[in-house]
Design an enzyme around this catalytic site. Structure first.
Site, PDB file in Angstrom:
ATOM      1  N   SER A  41      27.866 106.075 -98.756  1.00  0.00           N
ATOM      2  CA  SER A  41      28.691 107.058 -98.546  1.00  0.00           C
ATOM      3  C   SER A  41      30.380 106.839 -98.407  1.00  0.00           C
ATOM      4  O   SER A  41      30.513 105.276 -98.656  1.00  0.00           O
ATOM      5  CB  SER A  41      28.717 108.158 -96.911  1.00  0.00           C
ATOM      6  OG  SER A  41      28.963 106.872 -96.000  1.00  0.00           O
ATOM      7  N   SER A  43      32.284 106.771 -96.702  1.00  0.00           N
ATOM      8  CA  SER A  43      33.665 107.517 -94.906  1.00  0.00           C
ATOM      9  C   SER A  43      34.422 105.895 -94.882  1.00  0.00           C
ATOM     10  O   SER A  43      35.159 105.888 -93.850  1.00  0.00           O
ATOM     11  CB  SER A  43      31.676 106.342 -94.394  1.00  0.00           C
ATOM     12  OG  SER A  43      31.297 105.580 -93.971  1.00  0.00           O
ATOM     13  N   LYS A 104      31.275 100.231 -90.228  1.00  0.00           N
ATOM     14  CA  LYS A 104      32.829 100.944 -89.411  1.00  0.00           C
ATOM     15  C   LYS A 104      33.530  99.755 -89.344  1.00  0.00           C
ATOM     16  O   LYS A 104      33.464  98.324 -89.934  1.00  0.00           O
ATOM     17  CB  LYS A 104      31.959 102.302 -88.735  1.00  0.00           C
ATOM     18  CG  LYS A 104      31.181 102.676 -88.703  1.00  0.00           C
ATOM     19  CD  LYS A 104      31.987 104.204 -89.838  1.00  0.00           C
ATOM     20  CE  LYS A 104      30.832 104.967 -89.980  1.00  0.00           C
ATOM     21  NZ  LYS A 104      30.753 105.807 -90.690  1.00  0.00           N
ATOM     22  N   SER A 194      34.464 110.828 -91.922  1.00  0.00           N
ATOM     23  CA  SER A 194      33.249 110.247 -91.184  1.00  0.00           C
ATOM     24  C   SER A 194      32.820 109.734 -89.774  1.00  0.00           C
ATOM     25  O   SER A 194      32.905 110.315 -88.658  1.00  0.00           O
ATOM     26  CB  SER A 194      34.753 108.992 -91.150  1.00  0.00           C
ATOM     27  OG  SER A 194      33.532 107.712 -90.088  1.00  0.00           O
TER      28      SER A 194
END
Length: 248
Positions: A41, A43, A104, A194
């Site tokens: 993805s 994010s 993250k 996100s």
């Protein structure tokens, strides 16, 4: 009587032993040293792009049940555990879905107070330095898309770029988040795209026990939408410039 060795059987046995040893070494490396992950993805744009493949060091923060294949419930806590450095890009298991891997950036450490005001992160009441830089440019089907980009510098000097898709996005203004003991607060670099610790109903603060490791280096990268098994397209689909890039 002299017996003649059966070279074919000896060769087969040696091959089997080599394969078994190689598999054992691979298991040890994957379990205790480095594990490969891919980015599905956007994010973490533009630090990490869809189609990036990277190695995560599993020894950076010690070992928990999530360090092991299939995450067996053999022990609690972390062995040789340590707290991440603010700004580390980490892979972890989602507390509400412990079979799902997320990646993250660590923004808050245990005991911190985190808040976003007007798109700017505040740590313990102090705004994080944020500077407008050149736009992030993507081209898809011949159409160019530009996204506002900022350079963010944390109090410990770790610096990276973030994307800002929308003015006054949904999580550009938040309440104060208290990071509990034994947890970290994580955010994606693509701030308006996100699902991270700002979303308490889905993610929230991440227990240290759920950390798998620290993202270290890119070893492969394909253009978004391409498939790794389509090797005949590699000369055109591989992002050659990203090979060997350190994750910062």
């Amino acid at each position: 009587m002299t017996r003649v060795a059966d070279d074919s059987k000896g060769g087969l046995g040696e091959t089997v032993r080599v394969v078994i040893h190689a598999l054992l070494i691979a298991v040890v490396i994957r379990t205790f040293l480095f594990q490969p992950f891919n980015i599905p993805s956007g994010s973490m744009k533009d630090t990490l792009l869809v189609g990036d493949y990277l190695f995560v060091s599993k020894f950076s923060y010690g070992y928990s049940r999530y360090s092991l294949p299939f995450s067996p419930d053999l022990f609690q806590g972390r062995v040789f555990g340590s707290v991440p450095t603010r700004g580390d890009v980490v892979v972890f298991r989602l507390p509400k879905e412990p079979d799902v891997d997320y990646i993250k950036r660590v923004i808050g450490l245990p005991g911190d107070k985190i808040q976003v005001i007007g798109g700017q992160v505040h740590i313990n009441g102090v705004p994080v330095a944020r500077q407008r830089v050149d736009d992030f440019v993507e081209t898809e089907e011949g159409r160019e898309t530009r996204t506002r980009r900022f350079r963010e510098t944390l109090p410990n000097g770790v610096s990276y770029t973030t994307l800002d898709l929308y003015e006054n996005g949904f999580y550009d203004n938040t309440p104060v988040y208290d990071v509990p003991p034994g947890h970290v607060f994580v955010m994606g670099d693509n701030r308006d795209n996100s699902t991270d610790s700002r979303v308490l109903s889905q993610v929230g603060p991440i227990p240290l026990d759920h950390l798998i490791g620290r993202a270290q280096i890119l070893f492969f990268s394909l253009e978004e939408g391409e498939r790794a098994w389509a090797f005949w397209r590699w000369p055109w689909s591989i992002r050659w410039s990203r090979f060997g890039s350190l994750v910062r």
